[in-house]
Enzyme design. Structure first.
Site, PDB file in Angstrom:
ATOM      1  N   LYS A  11      21.429 -27.707 -24.459  1.00 48.10           N
ATOM      2  CA  LYS A  11      20.447 -26.649 -24.695  1.00 48.10           C
ATOM      3  C   LYS A  11      20.919 -25.624 -25.727  1.00 48.10           C
ATOM      4  CE  LYS A  11      18.602 -26.911 -19.978  1.00 48.10           C
ATOM      5  NZ  LYS A  11      18.358 -26.118 -18.757  1.00 48.10           N
ATOM      6  N   ARG A  87      24.407 -36.464 -13.805  1.00 49.80           N
ATOM      7  CA  ARG A  87      24.104 -35.340 -12.905  1.00 49.80           C
ATOM      8  C   ARG A  87      25.391 -34.762 -12.318  1.00 49.80           C
ATOM      9  NH1 ARG A  87      19.219 -33.447 -13.186  1.00 49.80           N
ATOM     10  NH2 ARG A  87      19.340 -32.663 -11.071  1.00 49.80           N
ATOM     11  N   THR A  93      22.671 -26.788 -10.876  1.00 45.17           N
ATOM     12  CA  THR A  93      21.842 -25.998 -11.793  1.00 45.17           C
ATOM     13  C   THR A  93      22.359 -24.575 -11.927  1.00 45.17           C
ATOM     14  OG1 THR A  93      19.916 -27.331 -11.205  1.00 45.17           O
ATOM     15  CG2 THR A  93      19.485 -25.206 -12.245  1.00 45.17           C
ATOM     16  N   ARG A 104      28.508 -27.292 -16.353  1.00 48.17           N
ATOM     17  CA  ARG A 104      27.924 -25.976 -16.064  1.00 48.17           C
ATOM     18  C   ARG A 104      28.963 -24.986 -15.552  1.00 48.17           C
ATOM     19  NH1 ARG A 104      22.475 -28.686 -13.777  1.00 48.17           N
ATOM     20  NH2 ARG A 104      21.262 -28.591 -15.712  1.00 48.17           N
ATOM     21  N   HIS A 117      20.651 -30.313 -19.662  1.00 40.51           N
ATOM     22  CA  HIS A 117      19.582 -30.879 -18.827  1.00 40.51           C
ATOM     23  C   HIS A 117      19.859 -32.373 -18.742  1.00 40.51           C
ATOM     24  CE1 HIS A 117      15.535 -32.098 -17.498  1.00 40.51           C
ATOM     25  NE2 HIS A 117      15.694 -33.089 -18.364  1.00 40.51           N
TER      26      HIS A 117
END
Length: 140
Positions: A11, A87, A93, A104, A117
């Protein structure tokens, strides 16, 4: 486990910080292979279409703004159990809840600027890949 393909996106919050290479390395180190990749600057229409599933959610406007704020790297990843593996390496998230060593946990700024994502199921992987890539652009 079968060889499968999944969609992955780096992103704008990450591309602005020049993290494309570092994130791609984490994906490759996890055993995933990049079989298609391109850098795009999403239009509002593209972002709204891609994230249409969230259009009635309170965060939709902020999501679209963030996704159109800078370049994005869209990729197709391939490997054994690629969807689940992607994932797992992305992490939760909310980066505060992400496991140590995940993308992340290492790179995300917040739940809204969480750097990546990834598709969550074979059906969404197929849809998301088709949204950004033609068949001739995905080369295994």
């Amino acid at each position: 486990m079968a060889i499968e393909r999944t969609f992955s996106m780096i992103k704008p919050d990450a591309t602005k910080r020049n993290l494309t290479g570092a994130i791609t390395k984490m994906l490759e180190d996890a055993g995933l292979r990049v079989v298609a990749s391109k850098r795009v600057w999403m239009s509002r229409r593209e972002a709204e279409g891609f994230y249409a599933v969230h259009k009635d959610r309170p965060f939709f406007g902020e999501l679209v703004e963030g996704m159109t704020s800078g370049p994005t790297v869209v990729q197709v990843l391939e490997g054994e159990g690629a969807i689940l593996k992607n994932r797992e390496i992305m992490g939760a998230t909310n980066p505060a809840n992400a496991d140590e060593g995940t993308i992340r946990k290492v790179h995300a700024l917040s739940i809204g600027e969480n750097s990546v994502h990834g598709s969550d199921a074979p059906e969404t992987a197929a849809q998301e890949i088709k949204y950004w890539f033609s068949d001739t652009e995905v080369v295994g």
